[in-house]
Design a protein around this motif. Structure first.
Motif: not given
Length: 406
Positions: A200-222
Motif C-alpha cells: 500500500q505504501a508503494s502504491k501511494w508512492i507511485k501516485e505521488r511520483a506520477k503527480k510529481k508531488e514530494p512526499f513523506f512516507c512513514y513505514l513503521p512495521t509491526n
C-alpha cells in the motif's frame, strides 16, 4: 493580492491554517511554500528487530541481503540510540522531543499519547508542501485527537495499540487477511500484514511520483514483534533454530519487502531524489541468544543492548558520506531536526527540539558533534536515577554503574 495557487490551496485545505497557527506555524510558512526540487522521504522503522539482527552487522545465521545492500549504500550511525521500548521511541522520533517532555513515555496506561500541542514530523512536512502518509504501527494514541490522521498524516493505514492482535485492534486479526484502519474506517486487506504495509505504501508512492508531488512516507512495521507469525516459506530456512525460526523468518520477510521498495524507487525514477532512513525501535528480542553484536542487555534494558539501534541514511543526490560509518553519539530525537535541514522544511516559529541536526555530519562538513549528554528515561518508573545517562563512550546506568564501552 493573493496568488491564485495560494488562494486555491486555502480553499482546499480548509482549516489547516488555523490548526497550524495553534501549533506555532506562521501563516506565510503554511501557505507560501514551494515544493520544487525537494527530496522525498521514506522513513522505515521495524518493531523489535535488534542491532544484531542483520547479516551486515555480523550475524552469521540470519540472512538480510537487501538490507545489507542498503547498509552498503548508506551513511551508518553506529552509536545511535532510541528508547528501550517502542512508544517512547515513536514519540521521540515524531516530535524531536524527549519522552518525558512529549508525554508518550510508556506503551499503555494512558502514557502512550503524544501531546497535541506539539507539531509532529508529519505536521511539519505537510505545512511545507509535502504529501504525508503512514502505513503500519502508530502506537501514539488510539482515539481523537491522537490518531495519525489527526497528527498530520493525509493518508493513514494503521492498526491500533501495540499490535494487530492486541485488545485494541480488530477482533480476529492474525497477521493474515486482516482488518486495519484506513483514514479512520475499517477495511479488510488480503495478504500478510507486512506485505500489506509495503504494497500500500508503494502504491501511494507511485501516485505521488506520477503527480510529481514530494512526499513523506512513514513505514513503521509491526514485525518482527510477537506473536511470531509469518508465512512458512520465510521461516523454513531457519527451522533448525526452533522457536527462533519464525522470528528470523519475519526479518527475512522485512528484508524482501525492503528490496521490493528500493526496486520500485528505481523503476519509477525517484531513487536519486529520495531520502531513505531505516532504523529499529529498541533493543533486541528473539535473536539475542544467537547474536547481539557483543552488547549486554535487550529490549527494556538500560544497557546498550536495550537501546542501541541500527540507523541507515541514503540519499544519492544529497552528497552524503555514503558507504561510511559515523560513530558520534546520536539519538532518534535527531531525525526530525536533521530532516528539517535536509529538506528545507518550514518548522514552526516556536519549534524547540531536544535532538540536533546531523545534516553537516552526514555530509562531512563537520566531523564531530558538540559536547552532549543523552538521557534515556521512559516507562512508569521515572524516579531520579532510573535509566541511562550517555556522554561520549561513557554510560551511567541507574545511577550506580559507570562504564566506558570503548
Amino acid at each position: 493580492m493573493i496568488n491564485r495557487r495560494v488562494f486555491l490551496r486555502r480553499i482546499g485545505l480548509g482549516m489547516v491554517g488555523s490548526v497550524a497557527a495553534s501549533l506555532g506555524f506562521e501563516e506565510s510558512l503554511v501557505w507560501g511554500g514551494e515544493s520544487k526540487d525537494r527530496p522525498n522521504v521514506i522513513l522505515v522503522m521495524t518493531d523489535d528487530q535488534g542491532y544484531g539482527d542483520f547479516s551486515c552487522h555480523g550475524n552469521l545465521v540470519l540472512k538480510t541481503p537487501n538490507l545489507d545492500i542498503l547498509h552498503s549504500q548508506s551513511v551508518r550511525l553506529t552509536d545511535f540510540h532510541v528508547a528501550p521500548m517502542c512508544t517512547p521511541t515513536r514519540g521521540q522520533l515524531m516530535s524531536g522531543l524527549d519522552a518525558l517532555r512529549n508525554k508518550a513515555r510508556h506503551v499503555c496506561g494512558g502514557l502512550d499519547m503524544l501531546r497535541t500541542d506539539i507539531p509532529t514530523m508529519a505536521d511539519i512536512f505537510k505545512t511545507s508542501g509535502y504529501r504525508t502518509g503512514i502505513f503500519g504501527k502508530w502506537h501514539l494514541g488510539d482515539n481523537y485527537p491522537y490518531l495519525p490522521q489527526n497528527r498530520g498524516f493525509e493518508e493513514a493505514l494503521y492498526h491500533k495499540s501495540w499490535g494487530i492482535t492486541s485488545a485494541g485492534a480488530y477482533w480476529g486479526n492474525d497477521y493474515f487477511d486482516d482488518v486495519f484502519y484506513h483514514n479512520g474506517k475499517l477495511k479488510k486487506y488480503e495478504g500478510y500484514c507486512n506485505d500489506v504495509w509495503f504494497e500500500q505504501a508503494s502504491k501511494w508512492i507511485k501516485e505521488r511520483a506520477k503527480k510529481k508531488e514530494p512526499f513523506f512516507c512513514y513505514l513503521p512495521t509491526n514485525t518482527p514483534h510477537g506473536p511470531l507469525l509469518v508465512p512458512d516459506k520465510y521461516a523454513e530456512p531457519y527451522k533448525q533454530y526452533g522457536s527462533r525460526a519464525n522470528f528470523f523468518g519475519m526479518i527475512a520477510n522485512i528484508d524482501e519487502t525492503m528490496g521490493k521498495l528500493m526496486q520500485t524507487l528505481d523503476e519509477i525514477g525517484i531513487a536519486e531524489d529520495t531520502i531513505v532512513i531505516f532504523l529499529t525501535d529498541n533493543g533486541g528480542t528473539g535473536g539475542i541468544k544467537i547474536f547481539n553484536a557483543g552488547m549486554r542487555g535487550k529490549k527494556r534494558s538500560s544497557y546498550d543492548g536495550g537501546h542501541r539501534a541500527a540507523c541507515f541514511v541514503r540519499w544519492p543526490r544529497g552528497r552524503l558520506l555514503h558507504g561510511s560509518d559515523i560513530d558520534e553519539l546520536t539519538t532518534c530525537q535527531d531525525v526530525l531536526p536533521t530532516l528539517v535541514d535536509l529538506c528545507r522544511l518550514k518548522a514552526p516559529a516556536n519549534a524547540k527540539f531536544d535532538g540536533i541536526s546531523l545534516a553537516s555530519l552526514l555530509r562531512g562538513t563537520e566531523k564531530t558533534l558538540s559536547d552532549r549528554m543523552i538521557v534515556i528515561k521512559y516507562g512508569i518508573d521515572i524516579s531520579k536515577w532510573k535509566g541511562m545517562v550517555m556522554w561520549k563512550k561513557w554510560r551511567l546506568v541507574n545511577g550506580t554503574e559507570l562504564y566506558n564501552i570503548t
